[in-house]
Design a protein around this motif. Structure first.
Motif, mmCIF file in Angstrom:
data_model
loop_
_atom_site.group_PDB
_atom_site.id
_atom_site.type_symbol
_atom_site.label_atom_id
_atom_site.label_comp_id
_atom_site.label_asym_id
_atom_site.label_seq_id
_atom_site.Cartn_x
_atom_site.Cartn_y
_atom_site.Cartn_z
ATOM 1 N N ASP A 79 -1.689 2.563 -1.957
ATOM 2 C CA ASP A 79 -2.474 2.480 -3.661
ATOM 3 C C ASP A 79 -1.788 1.171 -4.492
ATOM 4 O O ASP A 79 -2.103 1.202 -5.704
ATOM 5 C CB ASP A 79 -1.912 3.937 -3.927
ATOM 6 C CG ASP A 79 -3.082 5.013 -3.704
ATOM 7 O OD1 ASP A 79 -4.204 4.673 -3.570
ATOM 8 O OD2 ASP A 79 -2.384 6.090 -2.762
ATOM 9 N N GLY A 193 -0.281 8.198 -5.550
ATOM 10 C CA GLY A 193 -2.059 8.419 -6.427
ATOM 11 C C GLY A 193 -1.874 10.084 -7.268
ATOM 12 O O GLY A 193 -1.620 10.424 -6.101
ATOM 13 N N SER A 207 -2.810 5.394 -10.308
ATOM 14 C CA SER A 207 -1.321 4.899 -9.286
ATOM 15 C C SER A 207 -0.334 4.286 -10.270
ATOM 16 O O SER A 207 -0.041 3.295 -10.905
ATOM 17 C CB SER A 207 -2.142 4.174 -7.834
ATOM 18 O OG SER A 207 -2.869 4.889 -7.842
#
Length: 303
Positions: A79, A193, A207
């Motif tokens: 992420d 996230g 995120s």
């Protein structure tokens, strides 16, 4: 054996994880999985992308994870290496090029690299008249080109790449049949996230990198609390009835800290979660391989 889905892959500094999906009895199930450890320092993750210090070690692990066969690959990207969010439009543009330009302009402040260097993927989630919700993923073009080259050397091709968080949503969505209004938390690759679902659809995505003390339970609780505050006060969303936690590391203590701090139920995705247990069909479900399973279930992979 011929597989109708690509192999789902997730990359992290400690291992390469592969998951294969099959359709059994009219339903999707995890049919096989493999985790191949990586030599320490062979691969690192940072906001600028994946840094491969030992290409031969990573290449060997990729080949082992993908054996047998060389099926196409769908990849869950850490992420921290991409920007994923859900954008609402009161008047959704009908033409793809206009939509792309608008999304890049709106996301310019979120990107750690120039917008012209972004590879953009988007999917309309919901329409109401001219309005709509769009899931947006922006990844550094140079990062994807590096990954595509490495996969070609392993004898396969990259079919789809998405953030680990969105891939986790794909897996949970399949396990639950597209129902539910819970929150999904993914930890891994130096990032946290959070995705909030409403009636099975992503409604909020955020995120954030986790550096130093922020990667400890107290720091994680602070980040989740701030994200939920923004989603409820600025986006008008309801607080989720519970959170599901997946990813890397020792997750039960983090789940317990989140429960204490947020005062809502938090479960680690695993054997005790009924829809998840059925989805993995006898294979002990692991939180670390959730994103790889979801990558295999990307829209491009369902044939």
């Amino acid at each position: 054996m011929q597989w109708a889905f690509p192999v789902g892959l997730s990359l992290s500094p400690d291992a390469i994880r592969a998951v294969r999906i099959a359709r059994r009895g009219g339903r999707l199930r995890v049919a096989a999985r493999r985790s191949v450890p990586l030599k320490q320092g062979a691969l690192t993750v940072a906001p600028s992308g994946l840094a491969i210090a030992d290409e031969e070690a990573v290449l060997g692990a990729l080949k082992e994870a993908l054996a047998p066969g060389r099926a196409e690959v769908a990849l869950a990207i850490p992420d921290v290496c991409c920007v994923a969010h859900v954008q609402r439009f009161p008047d959704l543009k009908a033409h793809a090029q206009e939509l792309r330009a608008l999304l890049l302009w709106q996301a310019a402040d979120l990107l750690p690299f120039p917008p012209k260097e972004a590879r953009l993927a988007c999917q309309v989630l919901h329409r109401e008249g001219t309005a709509g919700q769009v899931a947006v993923l922006l990844t550094h073009q140079a990062l994807l080109a590096q990954l595509e080259t490495l996969l070609l050397r392993a004898g396969t091709a990259l079919l789809f790449a998405g953030s680990a968080l969105i891939c986790l949503h794909n897996a949970w969505d399949s396990a639950t049949g597209g129902r539910g209004s819970e929150g999904l938390l993914h930890l891994g690759g130096g990032a946290l996230g959070l995705l909030l679902r409403q009636d099975g659809r992503p409604a909020f995505v955020r995120s954030v990198p986790l550096a130093g003390g922020d990667g400890q339970p107290a720091g994680i609780v602070r980040e989740v609390e701030a994200s939920l505050e923004y989603a409820t006060s600025r986006e008008g969303l309801s607080l989720p009835p519970g959170l599901l936690l997946a990813g890397e590391g020792d997750l039960p203590p983090i789940a317990a800290a989140l429960e204490r701090g947020l005062r809502i139920p938090v479960e680690v995705l695993g054997e005790g979660v009924a829809p998840w247990r059925a989805f993995w069909e006898g294979l002990p479900p692991t939180a670390a391989e959730a994103a790889a399973a979801g990558a295999a279930l990307s829209p491009a992979g369902d044939s």
